[in-house]
Scaffold this motif. Structure first.
Motif, PDB file in Angstrom:
ATOM      1  N   PHE A  16      21.110  -9.367  -1.510  1.00 52.97           N
ATOM      2  CA  PHE A  16      20.233  -9.819  -2.593  1.00 52.97           C
ATOM      3  C   PHE A  16      19.125 -10.714  -2.066  1.00 52.97           C
ATOM      4  O   PHE A  16      17.983 -10.638  -2.533  1.00 52.97           O
ATOM      5  N   TRP A  17      19.440 -11.597  -1.125  1.00 52.59           N
ATOM      6  CA  TRP A  17      18.407 -12.462  -0.557  1.00 52.59           C
ATOM      7  C   TRP A  17      17.282 -11.639   0.063  1.00 52.59           C
ATOM      8  O   TRP A  17      16.100 -11.902  -0.170  1.00 52.59           O
ATOM      9  N   PHE A  18      17.634 -10.651   0.874  1.00 50.22           N
ATOM     10  CA  PHE A  18      16.605  -9.826   1.512  1.00 50.22           C
ATOM     11  C   PHE A  18      15.914  -8.915   0.505  1.00 50.22           C
ATOM     12  O   PHE A  18      14.719  -8.654   0.620  1.00 50.22           O
ATOM     13  N   TRP A  19      16.676  -8.420  -0.478  1.00 48.55           N
ATOM     14  CA  TRP A  19      16.106  -7.541  -1.493  1.00 48.55           C
ATOM     15  C   TRP A  19      15.042  -8.284  -2.305  1.00 48.55           C
ATOM     16  O   TRP A  19      14.052  -7.703  -2.741  1.00 48.55           O
ATOM     17  N   GLY A  20      15.197  -9.569  -2.515  1.00 52.69           N
ATOM     18  CA  GLY A  20      14.237 -10.360  -3.271  1.00 52.69           C
ATOM     19  C   GLY A  20      12.920 -10.572  -2.556  1.00 52.69           C
ATOM     20  O   GLY A  20      11.914 -10.903  -3.181  1.00 52.69           O
ATOM     21  N   THR A  21      12.899 -10.364  -1.243  1.00 53.71           N
ATOM     22  CA  THR A  21      11.653 -10.570  -0.512  1.00 53.71           C
ATOM     23  C   THR A  21      10.737  -9.352  -0.548  1.00 53.71           C
ATOM     24  O   THR A  21       9.541  -9.487  -0.351  1.00 53.71           O
ATOM     25  N   PHE A  22      11.274  -8.164  -0.836  1.00 54.62           N
ATOM     26  CA  PHE A  22      10.441  -6.962  -0.831  1.00 54.62           C
ATOM     27  C   PHE A  22       9.337  -6.977  -1.892  1.00 54.62           C
ATOM     28  O   PHE A  22       8.223  -6.543  -1.602  1.00 54.62           O
ATOM     29  N   PRO A  23       9.563  -7.473  -3.122  1.00 52.18           N
ATOM     30  CA  PRO A  23       8.452  -7.500  -4.092  1.00 52.18           C
ATOM     31  C   PRO A  23       7.301  -8.420  -3.675  1.00 52.18           C
ATOM     32  O   PRO A  23       6.200  -8.301  -4.203  1.00 52.18           O
ATOM     33  N   VAL A  39      15.203 -14.454  -9.187  1.00 53.49           N
ATOM     34  CA  VAL A  39      16.397 -13.774  -9.708  1.00 53.49           C
ATOM     35  C   VAL A  39      17.263 -13.288  -8.555  1.00 53.49           C
ATOM     36  O   VAL A  39      18.484 -13.492  -8.550  1.00 53.49           O
ATOM     37  N   ALA A  40      16.660 -12.660  -7.569  1.00 49.96           N
ATOM     38  CA  ALA A  40      17.438 -12.153  -6.437  1.00 49.96           C
ATOM     39  C   ALA A  40      18.080 -13.295  -5.649  1.00 49.96           C
ATOM     40  O   ALA A  40      19.237 -13.194  -5.229  1.00 49.96           O
ATOM     41  N   ASP A  41      17.351 -14.377  -5.446  1.00 51.79           N
ATOM     42  CA  ASP A  41      17.911 -15.518  -4.721  1.00 51.79           C
ATOM     43  C   ASP A  41      19.051 -16.169  -5.500  1.00 51.79           C
ATOM     44  O   ASP A  41      20.053 -16.584  -4.915  1.00 51.79           O
ATOM     45  N   THR A  42      18.902 -16.257  -6.807  1.00 49.47           N
ATOM     46  CA  THR A  42      19.966 -16.842  -7.620  1.00 49.47           C
ATOM     47  C   THR A  42      21.222 -15.987  -7.560  1.00 49.47           C
ATOM     48  O   THR A  42      22.323 -16.499  -7.334  1.00 49.47           O
ATOM     49  N   LEU A  43      21.074 -14.687  -7.762  1.00 52.23           N
ATOM     50  CA  LEU A  43      22.239 -13.796  -7.699  1.00 52.23           C
ATOM     51  C   LEU A  43      22.857 -13.807  -6.311  1.00 52.23           C
ATOM     52  O   LEU A  43      24.085 -13.821  -6.170  1.00 52.23           O
ATOM     53  N   GLY A  44      22.029 -13.807  -5.287  1.00 51.58           N
ATOM     54  CA  GLY A  44      22.546 -13.848  -3.920  1.00 51.58           C
ATOM     55  C   GLY A  44      23.286 -15.133  -3.624  1.00 51.58           C
ATOM     56  O   GLY A  44      24.385 -15.116  -3.049  1.00 51.58           O
ATOM     57  N   SER A  45      22.714 -16.242  -4.025  1.00 50.50           N
ATOM     58  CA  SER A  45      23.362 -17.531  -3.779  1.00 50.50           C
ATOM     59  C   SER A  45      24.668 -17.655  -4.549  1.00 50.50           C
ATOM     60  O   SER A  45      25.668 -18.156  -4.025  1.00 50.50           O
ATOM     61  N   MET A  46      24.674 -17.179  -5.793  1.00 50.63           N
ATOM     62  CA  MET A  46      25.907 -17.232  -6.577  1.00 50.63           C
ATOM     63  C   MET A  46      26.979 -16.324  -5.979  1.00 50.63           C
ATOM     64  O   MET A  46      28.155 -16.695  -5.951  1.00 50.63           O
ATOM     65  N   SER A  47      26.582 -15.174  -5.488  1.00 50.62           N
ATOM     66  CA  SER A  47      27.541 -14.277  -4.852  1.00 50.62           C
ATOM     67  C   SER A  47      28.125 -14.905  -3.586  1.00 50.62           C
ATOM     68  O   SER A  47      29.329 -14.804  -3.330  1.00 50.62           O
TER      69      SER A  47
END
Length: 93
Positions: A16-23, A39-47
Motif C-alpha cells: 500500500f505504501w508503494f501503491w500510494g506513490t504511483f498517482p 489513503v494508501a499510507d493510512t491503510l498501509g500503516s494500519m496494516s
C-alpha cells in the motif's frame, strides 16, 4: 500461522505504501494526488500496525493507540486540506 499472518499484514502494508506513490506521477490535480497518497499510507500503516499487533501482542496498548491516532489524525488532516483548498476566499476570513 500467526507469524505468517503477521508477515502478510506487514507485506500488504508495504505494498500500500508503494501503491500510494504511483498517482503522484500522474496528471491529476494536487488534491487528488494528496488524497490517494494519504489513503494508501493510512491503510498501509494500519496494516503494518496490525501485523505488529499479531507479532508482539504484549504491546497491544501502544499499538491500539497508534491505530486510533492514525485514524483520527488522517481524518482531521483531510478536513484541513479540504478547507485550505477551497476556492472561496471569503470563507477564510
Amino acid at each position: 500461522m500467526i507469524n505468517f499472518l503477521s508477515y502478510l499484514c506487514i507485506g500488504v502494508g508495504i505494498v500500500f505504501w508503494f501503491w500510494g506513490t504511483f498517482p503522484l506521477m500522474g496528471d491529476r490535480s494536487v488534491l487528488f494526488k494528496l488524497h490517494s497518497l494519504s489513503v494508501a499510507d493510512t491503510l498501509g500503516s494500519m496494516s503494518i500496525i496490525v501485523g505488529l499487533l499479531l507479532k508482539i501482542p504484549s504491546e497491544w496498548p501502544l499499538l491500539i493507540l497508534a491505530l486510533i491516532s492514525l485514524a483520527i489524525w488522517n481524518t482531521v488532516l483531510g478536513y484541513v486540506l479540504a478547507y485550505c483548498s477551497s476556492s472561496d476566499e471569503d470563507s477564510h476570513e
